[in-house]
Each structure stands twice: as C-alpha cells, then as structure tokens.
Design an enzyme around this catalytic site. Sequence first.
Site, PDB file in Angstrom:
ATOM      1  CB  CYS A 180      -3.447   8.698   0.641  1.00 24.63           C
ATOM      2  SG  CYS A 180      -4.722   8.826   1.136  1.00 24.63           S
ATOM      3  CE  LYS A 192      -2.705   3.426   0.580  1.00 24.57           C
ATOM      4  NZ  LYS A 192      -4.440   3.722   0.547  1.00 24.57           N
TER       5      LYS A 192
HETATM    6  N1  SAJ Z   1      -1.712  14.859  -8.625  1.00 20.48           N
HETATM    7  C1  SAJ Z   1      -0.909  16.001  -9.476  1.00 20.48           C
HETATM    8  N2  SAJ Z   1      -0.444  14.907 -10.711  1.00 20.48           N
HETATM    9  C2  SAJ Z   1      -1.363  13.649 -10.792  1.00 20.48           C
HETATM   10  C3  SAJ Z   1      -1.998  13.107 -10.460  1.00 20.48           C
HETATM   11  C4  SAJ Z   1      -2.243  13.886  -9.146  1.00 20.48           C
HETATM   12  O1  SAJ Z   1      -0.689  17.027  -8.898  1.00 20.48           O
HETATM   13  O2  SAJ Z   1      -1.024  13.665 -11.940  1.00 20.48           O
HETATM   14  C5  SAJ Z   1      -2.181  15.471  -7.186  1.00 20.48           C
HETATM   15  C6  SAJ Z   1      -3.722  15.757  -7.414  1.00 20.48           C
HETATM   16  O3  SAJ Z   1      -4.365  16.785  -7.363  1.00 20.48           O
HETATM   17  C7  SAJ Z   1      -4.096  15.706  -5.658  1.00 20.48           C
HETATM   18  C8  SAJ Z   1      -2.380  14.987  -4.831  1.00 20.48           C
HETATM   19  O4  SAJ Z   1      -2.052  14.207  -6.511  1.00 20.48           O
HETATM   20  O5  SAJ Z   1      -3.157  17.226  -5.168  1.00 20.48           O
HETATM   21  C9  SAJ Z   1      -3.539  12.953  -5.250  1.00 20.48           C
HETATM   22  O6  SAJ Z   1      -4.524  12.876  -5.934  1.00 20.48           O
HETATM   23  P1  SAJ Z   1      -4.814  12.034  -6.903  1.00 20.48           P
HETATM   24  O7  SAJ Z   1      -6.483  11.706  -6.978  1.00 20.48           O
HETATM   25  O8  SAJ Z   1      -3.462  11.334  -7.291  1.00 20.48           O
HETATM   26  O9  SAJ Z   1      -4.896  10.401  -5.541  1.00 20.48           O
HETATM   27  P2  SAJ Z   1      -5.856  10.680  -3.955  1.00 20.48           P
HETATM   28  O10 SAJ Z   1      -4.722  11.010  -2.405  1.00 20.48           O
HETATM   29  O11 SAJ Z   1      -7.092  11.247  -3.911  1.00 20.48           O
HETATM   30  O12 SAJ Z   1      -5.648   8.957  -3.710  1.00 20.48           O
HETATM   31  C10 SAJ Z   1      -5.162   8.308  -3.413  1.00 20.48           C
HETATM   32  C11 SAJ Z   1      -5.019   7.041  -4.493  1.00 20.48           C
HETATM   33  N3  SAJ Z   1      -3.338   6.395  -4.844  1.00 20.48           N
HETATM   34  C12 SAJ Z   1      -3.468   5.938  -5.762  1.00 20.48           C
HETATM   35  O13 SAJ Z   1      -3.252   6.478  -7.170  1.00 20.48           O
HETATM   36  C13 SAJ Z   1      -1.965   5.069  -6.177  1.00 20.48           C
HETATM   37  C14 SAJ Z   1      -5.670   5.955  -4.213  1.00 20.48           C
HETATM   38  O14 SAJ Z   1      -6.411   4.911  -4.963  1.00 20.48           O
HETATM   39  C15 SAJ Z   1      -5.645   5.671  -2.815  1.00 20.48           C
HETATM   40  O15 SAJ Z   1      -6.802   4.809  -2.421  1.00 20.48           O
HETATM   41  C16 SAJ Z   1      -5.115   6.852  -2.150  1.00 20.48           C
HETATM   42  O16 SAJ Z   1      -4.029   7.598  -2.127  1.00 20.48           O
HETATM   43  C17 SAJ Z   1      -5.288   6.212  -0.121  1.00 20.48           C
HETATM   44  O17 SAJ Z   1      -6.181   6.393   0.867  1.00 20.48           O
HETATM   45  O18 SAJ Z   1      -4.202   5.857   0.405  1.00 20.48           O
END
Ligand code: SAJ
Length: 424
Positions: free
Chosen positions: A266, A212
């Site tokens: 996360c 994870k």
């Molecule tokens: N972000 C970027 N660039 C990207 C992708 C995301 O700047 O290309 C930023 C987003 O704007 C945000 C942050 O990253 O601020 C996180 O967003 P996210 O949509 O990537 O992820 P979370 O935090 O909403 O959810 C993540 C997910 N993990 C992965 O995709 C590996 C989810 O599957 C997990 O269950 C969750 O963390 C968790 O609970 O750990």
Amino acid sequence: MSFETVSVVGLGYIGLPTAAMFASRKKKVIGVDVNANAVKVINEGKIHIVEPDLDMIVHAAVVGGYLRATLIPEPADAFLIAVPTPFREGHLPDLSLVKAAVLSIAPMLVKGNLVILESTSPVGATEKMSGWLAEVRPDLTFPQQVGSDADINVAHCPERVLPGSVVRELVQNDRIIGGMSERCSARSVELYKTFVLGECLVTNARTAEMAKLTENASRDVGIAFANELSLICDRLDINVWELIELANRHPRVNILKPGPGVGGHCIAVDPWFIVSSAPEQARMIQLARNINDGKPDWVINKVKSAFTDAVLADKNKSAALLRIACLGLAFKADIDDLRESPAMVITAQIAQDFPGHVLAVEPNISKLPANLEGKVQLVTLEEALDQADILVLLVDHREFKAVEKARVENKRVIDTRGLWNLSK
Ligand code: SAJ
C-alpha cells in the site's frame, strides 16, 4: 430494496475479511476469486492468509451457511470489487484486474444493483469502471449518464484497515463513501452500516479515491522524513532514536520511525498513483518514495562496511567463518507477510554479496521463500545470536525486542529499527 445478497470479488487481505463481516451480520455472501485454492480453502471454513481472529469468523460464516466462495460470479444485490491494483512499468497504475473483475460481474447486473470499488485506485478509476460497465450493458443506465436515476449505483469506498488489525478496524474505522451520485452514496452507506460502527463520511468518487491515496502518501512522506534524519544523524554521529524521542516531546511534533525502507502493498505503491496523475505537482511525494526506496541500499552498504571491518579487526578468524545474521524478513512487525518487504531485498542482496555467510531468522515462517532457498540458512534466533558476528536487525518483531542487550553488545550490530538502542 435492502441488501439480501452481497458479492465480494477478490478474497484477499481486504475482500475476505469484508465478506466475513457481512456474513457475520447474517447477509448471504458470495465470495468470488480466480484462485481455485483460495476458494477451496474458504469453503472448508479455513483461511489462506494470516490475519488475527479472521479464521474464527470465516469458519463461523461458512459453517452457518452465510459465506460461500466460488470461481464464477453469481447474481447479488451489491458487488464489492476488492482486487489488487499494483503498478506496472514506470510506476503507472495497473487497472487490468479491476477491469477483469467488473467485466466478470457485468452479465449478472440487474436494475437496483450497487457496484462498489474498494481497491485503492487512481483518481478517475471509479468513473472508468462505470464506463466499462455501461459499454457492455447498454440496456442499463449508469450514474455518469443519469445521476441518481441510474439503474446501477456506483461508488468508491476505499478500505483503510491496517494489516494485523483488520477485523477490529473494519468495524471501528470511519469509512469514506464516494458515490457517483447522491443516491449511490446513500445506498453505499446503507450497505456498510450493516457492520461499520465508525462514521460513514460521504463525498464524491474522485475525492474518495484521492483521500485514500493521500492517507498513505502522508505516511510515506512522514517515514521518508524519519529515514532522511537517520542518514543525517549517521553522518553527524548522533543517535537518531534518541533525537526523535527528544523532538517528539514537543507538543506539536510527531516524527515517525526510520527503518530499512517501506514495504507492503500500500504505502510503497499508492503514492505513485498520485505522482502518475500529477507528475509536475507531486514533487515531495515522489521524492519521499525515492528516499524510502533508497534506504535498503544504504543498509546493504552498512553491512558491507561491517564485514570489511570484521575481517580487518579479527586477523585470527578466517573470513570464511564470519557469519551475518539477518533478523526478520517480513515487511513489518509480527506478521508473516514477506511480499514487498525491504528486509527481503536486503537479505537477498547480502546473500548474493556474501555467499555462504548469511543466516536468516524469521519467527513467523517455517520455510524460506524460493528466492532465498539454498542461499541463506534459516535458523532460530538463539542460533543466530550464538553464531553471528554481524547482526542486521531488519524487523521489530516481538521476539527481537525481548533480546537482552548483553547478547548483542559484543557483536557488530546494524539495528535498522532502533530496537536495542545501540546503533547511531
Ligand atoms: N514503517 C516505518 N516507519 C514507521 C511506520 C511504518 O518504516 O514509522 C514501515 C513499516 O515497517 C512497513 C511500512 O512502513 O514496512 C508500512 O507499514 P504500516 O504499518 O505503516 O502500514 P501498512 O502498509 O501495513 O498499512 C497501511 C495503513 N495506512 C496508514 O496507516 C495511513 C492502513 O491503514 C491502510 O489501510 C493500508 O496501508 C492500505 O491497505 O492501504
């Protein structure tokens, strides 16, 4: 023995949907939370968080008599711990909420029970949890003592669902099942198969914990690469969005998107759990965290330069009349969650640096959070587009995507999400 009653401890973004899923499969679910308001709201068949489709499922579960929330734990066949695992001073994992949760269920345990840690945790946390239980229940045996013969089975089954798509992903995602013994894993698979259509992948508890953390660290490192590219391109006068689009046309390249920083509870937290357990080895993971955490300051500096430029460029307009509009406060697109949001950090700092000049647009909230109250003015997107001289695009909300280029072309734009394809 099959699972008739399931108790979920912690009714937040993960616990509540999970509880609702079991209830929707006609399990008797006892949800436990320390937040009296959450317990009250859920027992009224409503939800205290925002997540698409969850309200209907919780409503049906409560009205049907399958889900009930309580402040005080009750006996059950399986207990799922889904409480937050933040970090404390020095980016060290804080397991105090997990400890409080397991100690609260310890008196209820009887032979045959299954205890699952769902909260994202540092490697070794599940063994620790089982150790705490063994200490307070010497009358029962645990897997660290007798393996598969234990009275109580213990496993780590991390949630991996994406906020905004939780209901679908809970059912469809593959699930990692890390039992402390083979029997612990087998029992956990049996439990999750109640609603999980994805595969249940069996491993041990330590590997499940690390898997994870690895998933989120991998994404963090990927975003750090994109954020680093955005700084390099800014320096070299190259449009980073065009660059990434071109590079991604290579069949084996898939670069993520730069942004104003990484938010949420996360991805910006979990990599530190790896760093804290292996600080000397986790060099890239730590660097990625620092790169992503440094991005808000870079954006703030861009806003400061834009303001200075605007003052110098328009001698006829009094500096006092200049307006900066921050578009978006949430940590990512199309949600109302402002916690751990780089957009909030940036907006708060700009408001402090330019008091009286700052407007904020956040289509998913109706009231400003306390730390911005009185410091920025919450306005509609239209008002911001009419009034602002400088636009700071912080979140790729669908409303902002729909803005016509002509509305923003004559303004100073800092587009951290590459939505309007104007910024470098
Ligand atoms: N972000 C970027 N660039 C990207 C992708 C995301 O700047 O290309 C930023 C987003 O704007 C945000 C942050 O990253 O601020 C996180 O967003 P996210 O949509 O990537 O992820 P979370 O935090 O909403 O959810 C993540 C997910 N993990 C992965 O995709 C590996 C989810 O599957 C997990 O269950 C969750 O963390 C968790 O609970 O750990």
